[in-house]
Design a protein around this motif. Structure first.
Motif, PDB file in Angstrom:
ATOM      1  N   ASP A   7       0.856  -1.179   0.000  1.00  9.84           N
ATOM      2  CA  ASP A   7       0.000   0.000   0.000  1.00  9.84           C
ATOM      3  C   ASP A   7       0.899   1.239   0.000  1.00  9.84           C
ATOM      4  O   ASP A   7       2.131   1.122  -0.050  1.00  9.84           O
ATOM      5  CB  ASP A   7      -0.969  -0.006   1.185  1.00  9.84           C
ATOM      6  N   THR A   8       0.307   2.407   0.081  1.00 10.61           N
ATOM      7  CA  THR A   8       1.059   3.658   0.006  1.00 10.61           C
ATOM      8  C   THR A   8       2.154   3.740   1.067  1.00 10.61           C
ATOM      9  O   THR A   8       3.311   4.041   0.752  1.00 10.61           O
ATOM     10  CB  THR A   8       0.093   4.861   0.168  1.00 10.61           C
ATOM     11  N   ILE A   9       1.803   3.468   2.313  1.00 12.81           N
ATOM     12  CA  ILE A   9       2.762   3.601   3.410  1.00 12.81           C
ATOM     13  C   ILE A   9       3.893   2.589   3.292  1.00 12.81           C
ATOM     14  O   ILE A   9       5.072   2.936   3.435  1.00 12.81           O
ATOM     15  CB  ILE A   9       2.046   3.494   4.773  1.00 12.81           C
ATOM     16  N   SER A  10       3.564   1.330   2.997  1.00  8.84           N
ATOM     17  CA  SER A  10       4.613   0.319   2.892  1.00  8.84           C
ATOM     18  C   SER A  10       5.505   0.564   1.668  1.00  8.84           C
ATOM     19  O   SER A  10       6.704   0.289   1.702  1.00  8.84           O
ATOM     20  CB  SER A  10       4.023  -1.094   2.873  1.00  8.84           C
ATOM     21  N   MET A  11       4.949   1.131   0.620  1.00  5.04           N
ATOM     22  CA  MET A  11       5.739   1.459  -0.565  1.00  5.04           C
ATOM     23  C   MET A  11       6.733   2.577  -0.252  1.00  5.04           C
ATOM     24  O   MET A  11       7.905   2.507  -0.643  1.00  5.04           O
ATOM     25  CB  MET A  11       4.807   1.865  -1.704  1.00  5.04           C
ATOM     26  N   GLN A  12       6.287   3.598   0.473  1.00  3.86           N
ATOM     27  CA  GLN A  12       7.182   4.696   0.870  1.00  3.86           C
ATOM     28  C   GLN A  12       8.296   4.189   1.776  1.00  3.86           C
ATOM     29  O   GLN A  12       9.463   4.554   1.597  1.00  3.86           O
ATOM     30  CB  GLN A  12       6.388   5.792   1.591  1.00  3.86           C
ATOM     31  N   LYS A  13       7.957   3.347   2.729  1.00  4.05           N
ATOM     32  CA  LYS A  13       8.951   2.795   3.653  1.00  4.05           C
ATOM     33  C   LYS A  13       9.969   1.942   2.908  1.00  4.05           C
ATOM     34  O   LYS A  13      11.174   2.030   3.148  1.00  4.05           O
ATOM     35  CB  LYS A  13       8.275   1.977   4.747  1.00  4.05           C
ATOM     36  N   LEU A  14       9.483   1.138   1.984  1.00  5.10           N
ATOM     37  CA  LEU A  14      10.360   0.273   1.205  1.00  5.10           C
ATOM     38  C   LEU A  14      11.350   1.091   0.381  1.00  5.10           C
ATOM     39  O   LEU A  14      12.547   0.774   0.341  1.00  5.10           O
ATOM     40  CB  LEU A  14       9.508  -0.611   0.290  1.00  5.10           C
ATOM     41  N   LEU A  15      10.886   2.155  -0.248  1.00  2.42           N
ATOM     42  CA  LEU A  15      11.771   3.006  -1.045  1.00  2.42           C
ATOM     43  C   LEU A  15      12.813   3.684  -0.161  1.00  2.42           C
ATOM     44  O   LEU A  15      13.977   3.801  -0.550  1.00  2.42           O
ATOM     45  CB  LEU A  15      10.957   4.030  -1.834  1.00  2.42           C
ATOM     46  N   LYS A  16      12.413   4.093   1.027  1.00  2.00           N
ATOM     47  CA  LYS A  16      13.379   4.702   1.950  1.00  2.00           C
ATOM     48  C   LYS A  16      14.423   3.670   2.389  1.00  2.00           C
ATOM     49  O   LYS A  16      15.619   3.972   2.464  1.00  2.00           O
ATOM     50  CB  LYS A  16      12.671   5.283   3.165  1.00  2.00           C
ATOM     51  N   ASP A  17      13.986   2.442   2.666  1.00  2.00           N
ATOM     52  CA  ASP A  17      14.926   1.379   3.042  1.00  2.00           C
ATOM     53  C   ASP A  17      15.925   1.101   1.918  1.00  2.00           C
ATOM     54  O   ASP A  17      17.120   0.915   2.165  1.00  2.00           O
ATOM     55  CB  ASP A  17      14.176   0.084   3.393  1.00  2.00           C
ATOM     56  N   ILE A  18      15.442   1.074   0.682  1.00  2.00           N
ATOM     57  CA  ILE A  18      16.338   0.852  -0.464  1.00  2.00           C
ATOM     58  C   ILE A  18      17.327   2.007  -0.571  1.00  2.00           C
ATOM     59  O   ILE A  18      18.511   1.795  -0.843  1.00  2.00           O
ATOM     60  CB  ILE A  18      15.546   0.724  -1.782  1.00  2.00           C
ATOM     61  N   ALA A  19      16.848   3.229  -0.377  1.00  2.00           N
ATOM     62  CA  ALA A  19      17.721   4.400  -0.470  1.00  2.00           C
ATOM     63  C   ALA A  19      18.863   4.317   0.543  1.00  2.00           C
ATOM     64  O   ALA A  19      20.007   4.674   0.222  1.00  2.00           O
ATOM     65  CB  ALA A  19      16.913   5.678  -0.259  1.00  2.00           C
ATOM     66  N   ILE A  20      18.580   3.849   1.741  1.00  2.00           N
ATOM     67  CA  ILE A  20      19.623   3.700   2.763  1.00  2.00           C
ATOM     68  C   ILE A  20      20.657   2.671   2.306  1.00  2.00           C
ATOM     69  O   ILE A  20      21.872   2.876   2.464  1.00  2.00           O
ATOM     70  CB  ILE A  20      19.011   3.296   4.127  1.00  2.00           C
ATOM     71  N   LYS A  21      20.211   1.567   1.712  1.00  2.00           N
ATOM     72  CA  LYS A  21      21.142   0.553   1.189  1.00  2.00           C
ATOM     73  C   LYS A  21      22.008   1.145   0.078  1.00  2.00           C
ATOM     74  O   LYS A  21      23.213   0.894   0.025  1.00  2.00           O
ATOM     75  CB  LYS A  21      20.378  -0.670   0.676  1.00  2.00           C
ATOM     76  N   VAL A  22      21.398   1.912  -0.808  1.00  2.00           N
ATOM     77  CA  VAL A  22      22.141   2.549  -1.894  1.00  2.00           C
ATOM     78  C   VAL A  22      23.180   3.501  -1.317  1.00  2.00           C
ATOM     79  O   VAL A  22      24.347   3.487  -1.720  1.00  2.00           O
ATOM     80  CB  VAL A  22      21.187   3.301  -2.852  1.00  2.00           C
ATOM     81  N   LYS A  23      22.764   4.314  -0.359  1.00  2.00           N
ATOM     82  CA  LYS A  23      23.680   5.274   0.270  1.00  2.00           C
ATOM     83  C   LYS A  23      24.870   4.552   0.902  1.00  2.00           C
ATOM     84  O   LYS A  23      26.019   4.972   0.737  1.00  2.00           O
ATOM     85  CB  LYS A  23      22.940   6.088   1.337  1.00  2.00           C
ATOM     86  N   ASN A  24      24.602   3.466   1.605  1.00  2.00           N
ATOM     87  CA  ASN A  24      25.665   2.738   2.300  1.00  2.00           C
ATOM     88  C   ASN A  24      26.603   2.017   1.339  1.00  2.00           C
ATOM     89  O   ASN A  24      27.800   1.925   1.592  1.00  2.00           O
ATOM     90  CB  ASN A  24      25.078   1.741   3.296  1.00  2.00           C
ATOM     91  N   GLU A  25      26.066   1.508   0.236  1.00  2.00           N
ATOM     92  CA  GLU A  25      26.908   0.751  -0.692  1.00  2.00           C
ATOM     93  C   GLU A  25      27.589   1.629  -1.739  1.00  2.00           C
ATOM     94  O   GLU A  25      28.767   1.489  -1.990  1.00  2.00           O
ATOM     95  CB  GLU A  25      26.106  -0.344  -1.394  1.00  2.00           C
ATOM     96  N   LEU A  26      26.827   2.519  -2.353  1.00  2.00           N
ATOM     97  CA  LEU A  26      27.386   3.314  -3.444  1.00  2.00           C
ATOM     98  C   LEU A  26      28.079   4.584  -2.968  1.00  2.00           C
ATOM     99  O   LEU A  26      28.856   5.164  -3.709  1.00  2.00           O
ATOM    100  CB  LEU A  26      26.295   3.663  -4.460  1.00  2.00           C
ATOM    101  N   LYS A  27      27.754   5.001  -1.761  1.00  4.25           N
ATOM    102  CA  LYS A  27      28.296   6.243  -1.185  1.00  4.25           C
ATOM    103  C   LYS A  27      27.933   7.417  -2.088  1.00  4.25           C
ATOM    104  O   LYS A  27      26.813   7.869  -2.079  1.00  4.25           O
ATOM    105  CB  LYS A  27      29.801   6.149  -0.975  1.00  4.25           C
ATOM    106  N   GLU A  28      28.896   7.898  -2.854  1.00  2.49           N
ATOM    107  CA  GLU A  28      28.654   9.049  -3.723  1.00  2.49           C
ATOM    108  C   GLU A  28      29.183   8.749  -5.121  1.00  2.49           C
ATOM    109  O   GLU A  28      29.612   7.636  -5.401  1.00  2.49           O
ATOM    110  CB  GLU A  28      29.334  10.291  -3.145  1.00  2.49           C
ATOM    111  N   ASP A  29      29.167   9.759  -5.960  1.00  2.11           N
ATOM    112  CA  ASP A  29      29.741   9.682  -7.292  1.00  2.11           C
ATOM    113  C   ASP A  29      29.070   8.633  -8.173  1.00  2.11           C
ATOM    114  O   ASP A  29      29.723   7.753  -8.723  1.00  2.11           O
ATOM    115  CB  ASP A  29      31.257   9.430  -7.206  1.00  2.11           C
ATOM    116  N   PHE A  30      27.752   8.712  -8.257  1.00  2.00           N
ATOM    117  CA  PHE A  30      27.022   7.855  -9.172  1.00  2.00           C
ATOM    118  C   PHE A  30      25.906   8.656  -9.819  1.00  2.00           C
ATOM    119  O   PHE A  30      25.553   9.737  -9.371  1.00  2.00           O
ATOM    120  CB  PHE A  30      26.487   6.593  -8.489  1.00  2.00           C
TER     121      PHE A  30
END
Length: 176
Positions: A7-30
């Motif tokens: 649903d809307t709330i779980s979709m927003q939470k999921l995208l935020k969780d993915i963003a944290i993984k991206v931030k931790n793995e890719l750091k910057e410069d992408f």
């Protein structure tokens, strides 16, 4: 028919969780590149979340893979072309490619073909909101929001407010 996958709330939470993984793995410069249409929306949302997390000035672009599809002749005489918009050099850059659902792998193959027409990236990582299995090509995501299984006679539809008026992920029966 099964109910909503997200649903809307779980979709927003999921995208935020993915963003944290991206931030931790890719750091910057992408670079972020979203596949038209819903991948574009998810890419814009991910960029906004990452900016709130302190990663700023991320270039963002969009691919329309319509003319690169291997089933182009089967999609009708008047396909909807949303346009590709990559206004920067991708040569030797790290790219985060974003799409809504990974199913057969054919959309991603088409996106990779189109990307290569813009240059040779150093690295391409794939982010999908939903991975539903049943690959026809050997393509796997690096970042996945949710892995789900639905019947072969169903597809997974990601709906976003900007296009569909609502944020949700639902299984939909394929019309025969």
């Amino acid at each position: 028919m099964a109910s909503k996958i997200l649903d809307t709330i779980s979709m927003q939470k999921l995208l935020k969780d993915i963003a944290i993984k991206v931030k931790n793995e890719l750091k910057e410069d992408f670079i972020i590149i979203g596949i038209q249409r819903r991948g574009r929306i998810l890419a814009e949302r991910l960029k906004n979340i990452l900016e709130k997390e302190g990663i700023t000035n991320i270039p963002i672009g969009f691919l329309d893979i319509t003319l690169y599809r291997d089933d182009f002749s089967k999609i009708g005489h008047n396909p909807i072309v949303s346009g590709t918009n990559i206004l920067f050099d991708i040569e030797n850059k790290r790219i985060l490619l974003i799409d809504d659902v990974l199913f057969t792998g054919r959309t991603i193959r088409a996106a990779l073909d189109e990307l290569m027409d813009f240059g040779r990236p150093k690295e391409v990582k794939l982010l999908v909101l939903i991975d539903r299995d049943n690959r026809e090509l050997p393509i796997q995501p690096d970042f996945v929001g949710l892995k789900t299984v639905v019947d072969k006679n169903q597809m997974v539809e990601v709906r976003v407010k900007e296009i569909d008026g609502v944020d949700e992920v639902v299984p939909v029966r394929i019309k025969e």
